[in-house]
Design an enzyme around this catalytic site. Sequence first.
Site, PDB file in Angstrom:
ATOM      1  N   ASP A  13       0.792  24.966  18.217  1.00  0.00           N
ATOM      2  CA  ASP A  13       0.939  23.814  17.325  1.00  0.00           C
ATOM      3  C   ASP A  13       2.347  23.780  16.735  1.00  0.00           C
ATOM      4  O   ASP A  13       3.231  24.541  17.149  1.00  0.00           O
ATOM      5  CB  ASP A  13      -0.134  23.834  16.232  1.00  0.00           C
ATOM      6  CG  ASP A  13      -0.065  25.073  15.333  1.00  0.00           C
ATOM      7  OD1 ASP A  13       0.984  25.775  15.324  1.00  0.00           O
ATOM      8  OD2 ASP A  13      -1.047  25.330  14.629  1.00  0.00           O
ATOM      9  N   ALA A  14       2.559  22.937  15.751  1.00  0.00           N
ATOM     10  CA  ALA A  14       3.887  22.757  15.155  1.00  0.00           C
ATOM     11  C   ALA A  14       4.404  24.020  14.463  1.00  0.00           C
ATOM     12  O   ALA A  14       5.605  24.174  14.278  1.00  0.00           O
ATOM     13  CB  ALA A  14       3.860  21.593  14.170  1.00  0.00           C
TER      14      ALA A  14
END
Length: 130
Positions: A13-14
């Site tokens: 993810d980010a």
Amino acid sequence: MLYTRRVQFYDTDAQGIVHHSNYFRYFEEARGELLRGIGLPYSSIRERGYEVVLLEACCNFKKPLFYDEVVDIELLLEGVDRFTFSFVYRVSVEGELRAEGKTKHCMVKDGKIVSIPREVREKLASETKV
């Protein structure tokens, strides 16, 4: 059974860690390999008119997984009865436990929960239990 995979960039993810939803995908990959290994690939189950349905899933996250790590997923049969079967999963990297999970399943035919066929129960029961 031990299933090994490498974390791909698209799994993250980010924040640069494996997104929590991917653990359930990893569990499914490991489960598919186990079923294939005991002679019950999903394709043969479906050819007989059955579907394996997920009833419950949980995961206890201990420490994140990161891109390019090699992940071992230990999969053990927790139990099998007339209508359901359950697995536990232990996710680790180089022996360090990162997550633990559990799934519970049933079989459906023509849209209805059915008794697990004897052949499937016997093959599952032959697997190492927790």
